[in-house]
Enzyme design. Structure first.
Site, mmCIF file in Angstrom:
data_model
loop_
_atom_site.group_PDB
_atom_site.id
_atom_site.type_symbol
_atom_site.label_atom_id
_atom_site.label_comp_id
_atom_site.label_asym_id
_atom_site.label_seq_id
_atom_site.Cartn_x
_atom_site.Cartn_y
_atom_site.Cartn_z
ATOM 1 N N ARG A 81 -2.888 21.115 -14.986
ATOM 2 C CA ARG A 81 -1.869 20.088 -15.251
ATOM 3 C C ARG A 81 -2.097 19.401 -16.598
ATOM 4 N NH1 ARG A 81 1.185 15.707 -11.319
ATOM 5 N NH2 ARG A 81 2.414 14.824 -13.023
ATOM 6 N N GLU B 182 -4.180 16.766 -11.437
ATOM 7 C CA GLU B 182 -4.746 17.061 -12.763
ATOM 8 C C GLU B 182 -6.262 17.231 -12.761
ATOM 9 O OE1 GLU B 182 -2.688 15.264 -16.119
ATOM 10 O OE2 GLU B 182 -4.578 15.240 -17.211
ATOM 11 N N GLU C 23 9.664 17.138 -25.225
ATOM 12 C CA GLU C 23 9.029 17.569 -23.962
ATOM 13 C C GLU C 23 9.627 18.899 -23.493
ATOM 14 O OE1 GLU C 23 6.398 16.007 -23.003
ATOM 15 O OE2 GLU C 23 6.616 13.810 -22.969
ATOM 16 N N ARG D 280 0.818 -1.248 0.000
ATOM 17 C CA ARG D 280 0.000 0.000 0.000
ATOM 18 C C ARG D 280 0.832 1.269 0.000
ATOM 19 N NH1 ARG D 280 -3.047 -2.959 3.888
ATOM 20 N NH2 ARG D 280 -4.700 -4.096 2.832
ATOM 21 N N HIS E 234 8.308 7.678 -27.343
ATOM 22 C CA HIS E 234 7.267 8.537 -26.766
ATOM 23 C C HIS E 234 7.443 9.991 -27.213
ATOM 24 C CE1 HIS E 234 4.402 10.165 -23.900
ATOM 25 N NE2 HIS E 234 5.339 10.971 -23.428
ATOM 26 N N LYS F 175 3.367 11.201 -11.431
ATOM 27 C CA LYS F 175 2.502 10.336 -12.242
ATOM 28 C C LYS F 175 3.237 9.020 -12.462
ATOM 29 C CE LYS F 175 -0.476 13.276 -15.049
ATOM 30 N NZ LYS F 175 -0.763 13.729 -16.430
ATOM 31 N N LYS G 175 7.588 22.504 -14.812
ATOM 32 C CA LYS G 175 6.758 21.359 -14.420
ATOM 33 C C LYS G 175 6.379 21.463 -12.950
ATOM 34 C CE LYS G 175 5.548 16.701 -14.724
ATOM 35 N NZ LYS G 175 5.618 15.447 -15.434
ATOM 36 N N ASN H 3 0.018 17.901 -21.194
ATOM 37 C CA ASN H 3 -0.231 16.829 -22.168
ATOM 38 C C ASN H 3 -0.435 17.361 -23.575
ATOM 39 O OD1 ASN H 3 0.044 14.540 -20.607
ATOM 40 N ND2 ASN H 3 -2.008 14.785 -19.755
ATOM 41 N N HIS I 205 -0.246 15.002 -26.512
ATOM 42 C CA HIS I 205 -0.237 13.630 -25.993
ATOM 43 C C HIS I 205 -1.468 12.823 -26.415
ATOM 44 C CE1 HIS I 205 3.133 15.119 -23.727
ATOM 45 N NE2 HIS I 205 3.292 14.012 -23.048
ATOM 46 N N HIS J 63 -0.383 9.601 -27.906
ATOM 47 C CA HIS J 63 -0.691 8.295 -27.303
ATOM 48 C C HIS J 63 -1.402 7.399 -28.320
ATOM 49 C CE1 HIS J 63 -0.444 9.826 -22.856
ATOM 50 N NE2 HIS J 63 0.740 9.630 -23.395
HETATM 51 P P1 NAD Z 1 12.887 4.886 -21.897
HETATM 52 O O1 NAD Z 1 12.734 4.837 -20.442
HETATM 53 O O2 NAD Z 1 12.417 3.736 -22.685
HETATM 54 O O3 NAD Z 1 14.419 5.169 -22.228
HETATM 55 C C1 NAD Z 1 14.824 5.240 -23.570
HETATM 56 C C2 NAD Z 1 15.936 4.227 -23.904
HETATM 57 O O4 NAD Z 1 17.193 4.751 -23.445
HETATM 58 C C3 NAD Z 1 15.784 2.883 -23.235
HETATM 59 O O5 NAD Z 1 16.274 1.885 -24.091
HETATM 60 C C4 NAD Z 1 16.688 3.029 -22.012
HETATM 61 O O6 NAD Z 1 17.101 1.801 -21.466
HETATM 62 C C5 NAD Z 1 17.833 3.812 -22.592
HETATM 63 N N1 NAD Z 1 18.612 4.604 -21.646
HETATM 64 C C6 NAD Z 1 18.151 5.252 -20.563
HETATM 65 N N2 NAD Z 1 19.132 6.000 -20.032
HETATM 66 C C7 NAD Z 1 20.235 5.793 -20.776
HETATM 67 C C8 NAD Z 1 21.549 6.305 -20.746
HETATM 68 N N3 NAD Z 1 21.906 7.224 -19.857
HETATM 69 N N4 NAD Z 1 22.433 5.862 -21.647
HETATM 70 C C9 NAD Z 1 22.050 4.968 -22.609
HETATM 71 N N5 NAD Z 1 20.812 4.480 -22.718
HETATM 72 C C10 NAD Z 1 19.911 4.900 -21.820
HETATM 73 O O7 NAD Z 1 12.148 6.185 -22.508
HETATM 74 P P2 NAD Z 1 12.010 7.683 -21.998
HETATM 75 O O8 NAD Z 1 11.912 8.484 -23.212
HETATM 76 O O9 NAD Z 1 12.981 8.023 -20.963
HETATM 77 O O10 NAD Z 1 10.592 7.670 -21.268
HETATM 78 C C11 NAD Z 1 9.397 7.444 -21.968
HETATM 79 C C12 NAD Z 1 8.331 6.999 -20.998
HETATM 80 O O11 NAD Z 1 8.090 8.040 -20.049
HETATM 81 C C13 NAD Z 1 7.007 6.692 -21.661
HETATM 82 O O12 NAD Z 1 6.522 5.468 -21.183
HETATM 83 C C14 NAD Z 1 6.103 7.828 -21.214
HETATM 84 O O13 NAD Z 1 4.762 7.440 -21.125
HETATM 85 C C15 NAD Z 1 6.685 8.174 -19.880
HETATM 86 N N6 NAD Z 1 6.414 9.555 -19.445
HETATM 87 C C16 NAD Z 1 5.918 9.726 -18.198
HETATM 88 C C17 NAD Z 1 5.675 10.989 -17.733
HETATM 89 C C18 NAD Z 1 5.199 11.190 -16.332
HETATM 90 O O14 NAD Z 1 4.839 12.310 -15.964
HETATM 91 N N7 NAD Z 1 5.198 10.163 -15.504
HETATM 92 C C19 NAD Z 1 5.957 12.106 -18.534
HETATM 93 C C20 NAD Z 1 6.486 11.888 -19.806
HETATM 94 C C21 NAD Z 1 6.714 10.603 -20.258
HETATM 95 N N1 GLY Z 2 3.634 14.517 -18.398
HETATM 96 C C1 GLY Z 2 2.377 15.005 -17.964
HETATM 97 C C2 GLY Z 2 2.255 15.234 -16.500
HETATM 98 O O1 GLY Z 2 3.144 14.968 -15.725
HETATM 99 O O2 GLY Z 2 1.255 15.698 -16.067
#
Ligand code: NAD
Ligand code: GLY
Length: 362
Positions: free
Chosen positions: A240, A236, A184, A120, A264, A142, A226, A244, A247, A251
């Protein structure tokens, strides 16, 4: 080191940005309830950086274990999440233990969701290693996994205790991932920070060349934007949603093509250009602003035609968006560079035309 605070009362936390931070055992230890941590990473990032994090924890007297997941957006799912729970339960990890997410947004979102739900709720630290994660996903709480019917559909709000953005980890990031992260970064300029947009227009080549000062500035400014939005609207209910921008379209691209096909950030860039085209059709964005937005995406290597999924498929996928309210699609659009609106009354014919336009033209 540059530092910001996300001032959320009892859930407040610091974001530290700088080179070499993953080696700072004192920073991890400063937020731990008990000197126990589980580092969770993937099979790409762990070989690069996990031993340095574990050594830093050793030096700070923190007991630890490492869990390594398969890499990639296609693994942001229940079976992979369960690997985390298997490891935590197998090692009898207690509620006072802190999880440490070491990786990009996929790891951050999954570890955050595991932390939100394991027994939890347990504390967690974000150690983002992609540009996208350093400017966006590690901040704001998030957390989620994907469902075959929709991106990030299963999740929770759960704030981290600390964000450590080590800019030196970006040295090993593939070029394509760096560019995806820039989508972003551009977003903050578009939705609320026109001055930052102006700065990005001038400094994009420095960011692509990974100049440390330029990257640190862009990361700090993005995190500041942010944090301000998250402080105003943590869960949100309003503003907030503007984070997006692009997005809802993006998405749809990610789900429609299959997770991991487009990155992404690439899908967000393409979706942003659809939102921009729709904003132009509604008479909000003028031609000069549209040209500047296209140019900045081009300079970041992010100007490409949307995938031809077919308009009907786009609309079907977009109908699953989390912003849909009483069956009505609500989109983040732009009044001008630096001002976003959430709009629920765009005519379907204009939405369809914007999608078609962006699938036909780069
Ligand atoms: P990812 O986590 O898949 O990383 C991209 C690639 O780079 C992967 O293969 C990873 O292993 C590799 N990698 C990471 N760090 C590295 C480094 N320093 N050196 C070499 N390789 C490295 O993708 P991302 O773009 O970081 O994140 C995308 C995800 O984030 C999506 O799922 C998206 O939905 C999510 N997201 C979430 C929020 C939120 O607010 N929570 C906001 C934006 C995006
Ligand atoms: N990436 C969108 C949010 O954090 O709200």
């Amino acid at each position: 080191m540059r530092s910001l605070n996300v001032a959320l009362d009892e859930r407040a936390y610091d974001i530290h940005i700088g080179s070499g931070l993953i080696d700072r055992g004192d920073l991890y230890a400063s937020v731990l309830k008990r000197k126990r941590a589980v580092v969770i990473s993937n099979d790409v990032v762990a070989p690069l950086y996990a031993s340095r994090v574990l050594d830093a924890l050793d030096r700070a007297g923190v007991a630890h274990q490492l869990v390594v997941l398969p890499d990639g957006e296609a693994h942001k799912d229940w079976p992979t999440l369960n690997l985390i729970f298997d490891a935590l339960l197998g090692a009898r990890v207690e509620r006072s233990t802190t999880l440490i997410a070491l990786g990009g947004g996929v790891i951050g979102d999954m570890v955050g969701f595991a932390a939100a739900t394991y027994q939890r709720g347990v504390p967690f630290i974000q150690v983002p290693t992609t540009l996208l994660a350093q400017v966006d996903s590690s901040v704001g709480g998030k957390t989620a996994i994907n469902h075959p019917l929709g991106k990030n559909m299963i999740g929770a709000f759960h704030q981290p205790r600390l964000v450590l953005a080590d800019t030196a980890t970006l040295d090993t990031l593939p070029e394509r991932e760096l560019k995806a992260g820039l989508a972003e970064v551009i977003k903050y300029g578009l939705i609320r920070d026109r001055e930052f947009f102006d700065w990005l227009e001038v400094n994009m080549p420095r960011l692509l060349a990974r100049e440390p000062d330029a990257l640190s500035h862009a990361i700090e400014r993005s995190c500041r934007n942010k944090a301000e939005v998250v402080i105003e609207d943590e869960t949100e209910t309003g503003v907030r949603a503007t984070l997006n921008l692009g997005h809802t379209f993006g998405h749809a691209i990610e789900t429609g093509l299959g997770y991991g096909e487009w990155l992404h950030g690439e899908a967000v860039a393409s979706g942003t250009l659809m939102a921009v085209e729709l904003s132009r059709r509604l008479g909000w964005l003028n031609d000069d602003d549209v040209a500047r937005i296209r140019d900045i995406h081009a300079s970041a290597g992010l100007l490409f035609a949307g995938p031809r999924l077919g308009v009907e498929r786009y609309l079907e996928l977009m109908s699953h968006d989390k912003k849909v309210d009483a069956g009505k699609l609500r989109l983040v659009l732009l009044k001008r560079i630096g001002e976003a609106v959430i709009h629920g009354d765009a005519p379907l014919s204009d939405i369809a035309a914007a999608i078609e336009h962006c699938c036909a033209h780069a």
